[in-house]
Design a protein around this motif. Sequence first.
Motif, PDB file in Angstrom:
ATOM      1  N   PRO A  59       0.792  -1.236   0.000  1.00  0.00           N
ATOM      2  CA  PRO A  59       0.000   0.000   0.000  1.00  0.00           C
ATOM      3  C   PRO A  59       0.824   1.286   0.000  1.00  0.00           C
ATOM      4  CG  PRO A  59      -1.001  -1.599   1.451  1.00  0.00           C
ATOM      5  CD  PRO A  59       0.302  -2.203   1.007  1.00  0.00           C
ATOM      6  N   SER A  60       2.010   1.268   0.586  1.00  0.00           N
ATOM      7  CA  SER A  60       2.839   2.474   0.609  1.00  0.00           C
ATOM      8  C   SER A  60       3.577   2.694  -0.703  1.00  0.00           C
ATOM      9  CB  SER A  60       3.863   2.390   1.751  1.00  0.00           C
ATOM     10  OG  SER A  60       4.774   1.324   1.519  1.00  0.00           O
ATOM     11  N   GLY A  61       3.384   1.774  -1.664  1.00  0.00           N
ATOM     12  CA  GLY A  61       4.037   1.915  -2.963  1.00  0.00           C
ATOM     13  C   GLY A  61       5.392   1.258  -3.046  1.00  0.00           C
ATOM     14  N   ARG A  62       5.721   0.402  -2.066  1.00  0.00           N
ATOM     15  CA  ARG A  62       7.022  -0.267  -2.063  1.00  0.00           C
ATOM     16  C   ARG A  62       6.979  -1.561  -2.852  1.00  0.00           C
ATOM     17  NH1 ARG A  62       8.810  -2.423   2.592  1.00  0.00           N
ATOM     18  NH2 ARG A  62       6.671  -2.632   3.361  1.00  0.00           N
ATOM     19  N   SER A  63       7.993  -1.780  -3.673  1.00  0.00           N
ATOM     20  CA  SER A  63       8.207  -3.092  -4.275  1.00  0.00           C
ATOM     21  C   SER A  63       9.130  -3.870  -3.344  1.00  0.00           C
ATOM     22  CB  SER A  63       8.855  -2.960  -5.651  1.00  0.00           C
ATOM     23  OG  SER A  63       9.346  -4.223  -6.096  1.00  0.00           O
ATOM     24  N   ILE A  64       8.758  -5.089  -3.005  1.00  0.00           N
ATOM     25  CA  ILE A  64       9.608  -5.877  -2.116  1.00  0.00           C
ATOM     26  C   ILE A  64      10.411  -6.910  -2.909  1.00  0.00           C
ATOM     27  CG2 ILE A  64       8.219  -5.508  -0.056  1.00  0.00           C
ATOM     28  CD1 ILE A  64       8.021  -8.807  -1.888  1.00  0.00           C
ATOM     29  N   GLN A  65      10.384  -6.819  -4.242  1.00  0.00           N
ATOM     30  CA  GLN A  65      11.110  -7.754  -5.082  1.00  0.00           C
ATOM     31  C   GLN A  65      12.599  -7.772  -4.723  1.00  0.00           C
ATOM     32  OE1 GLN A  65      10.377 -10.060  -7.129  1.00  0.00           O
ATOM     33  NE2 GLN A  65      12.281 -10.426  -8.207  1.00  0.00           N
ATOM     34  N   LYS A  66      13.105  -8.941  -4.355  1.00  0.00           N
ATOM     35  CA  LYS A  66      14.501  -9.164  -3.946  1.00  0.00           C
ATOM     36  C   LYS A  66      14.833  -8.539  -2.592  1.00  0.00           C
ATOM     37  CE  LYS A  66      17.906  -9.114  -6.878  1.00  0.00           C
ATOM     38  NZ  LYS A  66      18.853  -8.705  -7.926  1.00  0.00           N
ATOM     39  N   ILE A  67      13.881  -7.857  -1.961  1.00  0.00           N
ATOM     40  CA  ILE A  67      14.153  -7.169  -0.698  1.00  0.00           C
ATOM     41  C   ILE A  67      13.450  -7.854   0.468  1.00  0.00           C
ATOM     42  CG2 ILE A  67      13.952  -4.986   0.562  1.00  0.00           C
ATOM     43  CD1 ILE A  67      13.883  -3.610  -2.210  1.00  0.00           C
ATOM     44  N   GLY A  68      12.161  -8.104   0.298  1.00  0.00           N
ATOM     45  CA  GLY A  68      11.387  -8.741   1.354  1.00  0.00           C
ATOM     46  C   GLY A  68      10.761  -7.745   2.309  1.00  0.00           C
ATOM     47  N   ILE A  69       9.955  -8.265   3.215  1.00  0.00           N
ATOM     48  CA  ILE A  69       9.340  -7.474   4.283  1.00  0.00           C
ATOM     49  C   ILE A  69      10.187  -7.629   5.533  1.00  0.00           C
ATOM     50  CG2 ILE A  69       7.300  -7.155   5.727  1.00  0.00           C
ATOM     51  CD1 ILE A  69       6.659  -6.558   2.859  1.00  0.00           C
ATOM     52  N   GLU A  70      10.662  -6.526   6.067  1.00  0.00           N
ATOM     53  CA  GLU A  70      11.478  -6.587   7.287  1.00  0.00           C
ATOM     54  C   GLU A  70      10.575  -6.562   8.523  1.00  0.00           C
ATOM     55  OE1 GLU A  70      14.614  -3.777   7.497  1.00  0.00           O
ATOM     56  OE2 GLU A  70      15.551  -4.416   5.612  1.00  0.00           O
ATOM     57  N   PRO A  71      10.902  -7.363   9.539  1.00  0.00           N
ATOM     58  CA  PRO A  71      10.071  -7.390  10.754  1.00  0.00           C
ATOM     59  C   PRO A  71      10.275  -6.139  11.602  1.00  0.00           C
ATOM     60  CG  PRO A  71      12.009  -8.756  11.049  1.00  0.00           C
ATOM     61  CD  PRO A  71      12.039  -8.292   9.615  1.00  0.00           C
ATOM     62  N   ASP A  72       9.279  -5.829  12.401  1.00  0.00           N
ATOM     63  CA  ASP A  72       9.418  -4.735  13.375  1.00  0.00           C
ATOM     64  C   ASP A  72      10.268  -5.189  14.551  1.00  0.00           C
ATOM     65  OD1 ASP A  72       7.554  -2.828  12.069  1.00  0.00           O
ATOM     66  OD2 ASP A  72       6.083  -4.378  12.513  1.00  0.00           O
ATOM     67  N   LEU A  73      10.151  -6.461  14.895  1.00  0.00           N
ATOM     68  CA  LEU A  73      10.993  -7.060  15.941  1.00  0.00           C
ATOM     69  C   LEU A  73      11.677  -8.269  15.320  1.00  0.00           C
ATOM     70  CD1 LEU A  73      11.966  -7.236  18.889  1.00  0.00           C
ATOM     71  CD2 LEU A  73       9.976  -8.696  19.355  1.00  0.00           C
ATOM     72  N   GLU A  74      12.987  -8.157  15.103  1.00  0.00           N
ATOM     73  CA  GLU A  74      13.732  -9.232  14.453  1.00  0.00           C
ATOM     74  C   GLU A  74      14.107 -10.296  15.478  1.00  0.00           C
ATOM     75  OE1 GLU A  74      17.286  -9.555  11.192  1.00  0.00           O
ATOM     76  OE2 GLU A  74      17.686  -8.397  13.011  1.00  0.00           O
ATOM     77  N   ALA A 110      14.328  -4.747  -8.017  1.00  0.00           N
ATOM     78  CA  ALA A 110      13.210  -4.268  -7.214  1.00  0.00           C
ATOM     79  C   ALA A 110      12.502  -3.081  -7.848  1.00  0.00           C
ATOM     80  CB  ALA A 110      13.692  -3.889  -5.818  1.00  0.00           C
ATOM     81  N   SER A 111      13.079  -2.502  -8.862  1.00  0.00           N
ATOM     82  CA  SER A 111      12.546  -1.340  -9.576  1.00  0.00           C
ATOM     83  C   SER A 111      12.610  -0.059  -8.752  1.00  0.00           C
ATOM     84  CB  SER A 111      11.104  -1.568 -10.048  1.00  0.00           C
ATOM     85  OG  SER A 111      10.169  -1.338  -9.022  1.00  0.00           O
ATOM     86  N   ILE A 112      13.157  -0.139  -7.549  1.00  0.00           N
ATOM     87  CA  ILE A 112      13.238   1.058  -6.710  1.00  0.00           C
ATOM     88  C   ILE A 112      14.671   1.308  -6.241  1.00  0.00           C
ATOM     89  CG2 ILE A 112      10.857   0.934  -5.897  1.00  0.00           C
ATOM     90  CD1 ILE A 112      11.868  -0.383  -3.353  1.00  0.00           C
ATOM     91  N   GLY A 113      15.605   0.488  -6.700  1.00  0.00           N
ATOM     92  CA  GLY A 113      17.008   0.700  -6.373  1.00  0.00           C
ATOM     93  C   GLY A 113      17.434   0.244  -5.005  1.00  0.00           C
ATOM     94  N   ALA A 114      16.532  -0.303  -4.212  1.00  0.00           N
ATOM     95  CA  ALA A 114      16.886  -0.766  -2.872  1.00  0.00           C
ATOM     96  C   ALA A 114      17.465  -2.170  -2.939  1.00  0.00           C
ATOM     97  CB  ALA A 114      15.661  -0.737  -1.967  1.00  0.00           C
ATOM     98  N   GLU A 115      18.119  -2.605  -1.874  1.00  0.00           N
ATOM     99  CA  GLU A 115      18.710  -3.930  -1.802  1.00  0.00           C
ATOM    100  C   GLU A 115      18.321  -4.613  -0.499  1.00  0.00           C
ATOM    101  OE1 GLU A 115      22.909  -3.756  -2.305  1.00  0.00           O
ATOM    102  OE2 GLU A 115      22.806  -3.000  -4.365  1.00  0.00           O
ATOM    103  N   ARG A 116      18.336  -5.939  -0.535  1.00  0.00           N
ATOM    104  CA  ARG A 116      18.042  -6.713   0.662  1.00  0.00           C
ATOM    105  C   ARG A 116      19.149  -6.521   1.694  1.00  0.00           C
ATOM    106  NH1 ARG A 116      14.771 -11.314   1.442  1.00  0.00           N
ATOM    107  NH2 ARG A 116      15.373 -12.588   3.230  1.00  0.00           N
ATOM    108  N   LYS A 117      18.783  -6.474   2.947  1.00  0.00           N
ATOM    109  CA  LYS A 117      19.758  -6.316   4.018  1.00  0.00           C
ATOM    110  C   LYS A 117      20.719  -7.493   4.022  1.00  0.00           C
ATOM    111  CE  LYS A 117      19.955  -5.213   8.963  1.00  0.00           C
ATOM    112  NZ  LYS A 117      19.150  -4.994  10.194  1.00  0.00           N
ATOM    113  N   GLY A 118      22.011  -7.215   4.130  1.00  0.00           N
ATOM    114  CA  GLY A 118      23.025  -8.253   4.078  1.00  0.00           C
ATOM    115  C   GLY A 118      23.237  -8.952   5.411  1.00  0.00           C
ATOM    116  N   ALA A 119      24.358  -9.643   5.528  1.00  0.00           N
ATOM    117  CA  ALA A 119      24.662 -10.415   6.738  1.00  0.00           C
ATOM    118  C   ALA A 119      24.676  -9.518   7.970  1.00  0.00           C
ATOM    119  CB  ALA A 119      26.015 -11.104   6.566  1.00  0.00           C
ATOM    120  N   HIS A 120      24.019  -9.966   9.013  1.00  0.00           N
ATOM    121  CA  HIS A 120      23.985  -9.198  10.251  1.00  0.00           C
ATOM    122  C   HIS A 120      23.531 -10.113  11.382  1.00  0.00           C
ATOM    123  CE1 HIS A 120      19.820  -9.205   8.904  1.00  0.00           C
ATOM    124  NE2 HIS A 120      19.458  -8.952  10.161  1.00  0.00           N
TER     125      HIS A 120
END
Length: 477
Positions: A340-355, A384-394
């Motif tokens: 709904p906010s206009g985000r593409s999650i392609q290759k990025i995913g949905i990040e949790p509020d509490l990991e 992702a069409s928005i230039g963002a990347e999935r969070k790496g190792a952490h």
Amino acid sequence: MRKLLLAGGAVLALGLSGMTVATQTPRNETFRMLQLFGDVLAVVEQAYVVPVDNKKLIEAALAGMMSALDPHSNYLAPDGYEDLQERTSGEYSGVGLTITAEGGLVKVISPMDNSPASRAGIQAGDVISAIDGQNAAGLSVSEVSNKLRGAMGTSVKVTVLRDGEEAREVTLVREVIKVESVTGRLEGDFGYIRISTFNENTGRELTQVITRLKTEKPGIKGFVLDLRNNGGGLLTAAIDVSDTFLERGEIVSQRGRKPDQIDRYAAKPGDLTNGLPLVVLINYGSASASEIVAGALKDQERATMVGLTSFGKGSVQTVIPLNQGKDGALSITTARYYTPSGRSIQKIGIEPDLEVARSEAEGRIVSRSSFIYSEAAYATALDASIGAERKGAHTPHEAPGPDFDKAKDYQLERALDVLRAGGDLSKLAAAPAGIVVDDGTEKAAETAANDDAPATAPETKPEPAPEATPTPQQRRR
């Protein structure tokens, strides 16, 4: 009939009156290449050392052409198309695996809950290296699926590889798998709802489960919605599930190649839970339709996300029957979907509020993200069409320590803690003793990254996923 598929396999039936095929290649060059294909086929037919099956060769060429587009575009032979229709009805025969092919390897997206595969301990990310003693390397998803299929009660031996472990052979007894997509139970004052996949029955089953839980506990105070290891399903089911918890607002939009190719889906008035606190559990096995639900509930500030970043499949596949299905069908990527906010999650995913990692081993997997099986792992995945990347190792924010009771589900425990705090993370009680909490220091990340651990997490209980809904490249067997 044309069907829209979302990762794992979401499906929406649409009318198909015809298609216009556009190409960037000049028409004459296209005809020349088609002639070249015919010439090659003729040479193979005449010169190959043994007689060939032209039908088999052409079907393989079609499959190769589609898979060159992206990981989720595919050609379905007639039997594969029929099987896809059976699976999305909520019942099919097999061993309960959702699989995909990448780089010549067949990998497990997820085992179905309580299936022969899950009971044998097969996990998301496992590689199927052999079937009945025959090497599976280089086989297509369809070929592997056909080998795993068989009469109910018969067995098949599957050899699986898992990072850091020796190859393991398991014997799976085939059975008719009736997918109960929604289950639920009470956890004290709260309701726990597990959605294992999104099929034609999911919306109805969810309504029944919520109604039952509210009857069993008239003063119920909130719900946990478990989408872990749910690889997807029908788009219509994902919309129905989101709508169940929303009073209004957009659920998802999908956008095609042309600027005017935009479809939007909105919630209808009526939240079946009356706005009670809601927590959604996700992990890197939550894909496609699961991510639509998680994205909608997160962006509409209806739920708190707990767990690990989801798979990251944000593309839509359209299933187009060929010759009314007599010649099979094409599953082709036609759009990306957006939250709904206009985000593409392609290759990025949905990040949790509490990991929160489910186990100490899973926490180490996240710290070595190259071992996490996600959309970003596909070499041919759309961007992702928005230039963002999935969070790496952490290092995850929380992970159980070695002394934590392994019989407990730590992610679920923390989800219930969030509900007790009314969904307000600022009021959330500190992690209990025995839990490793990332303090943000470089040392903590380095320690986790260098620690030895299996490359896949223990099977998430209680229920399934893909099987990720079937996208032609992700097939349940």
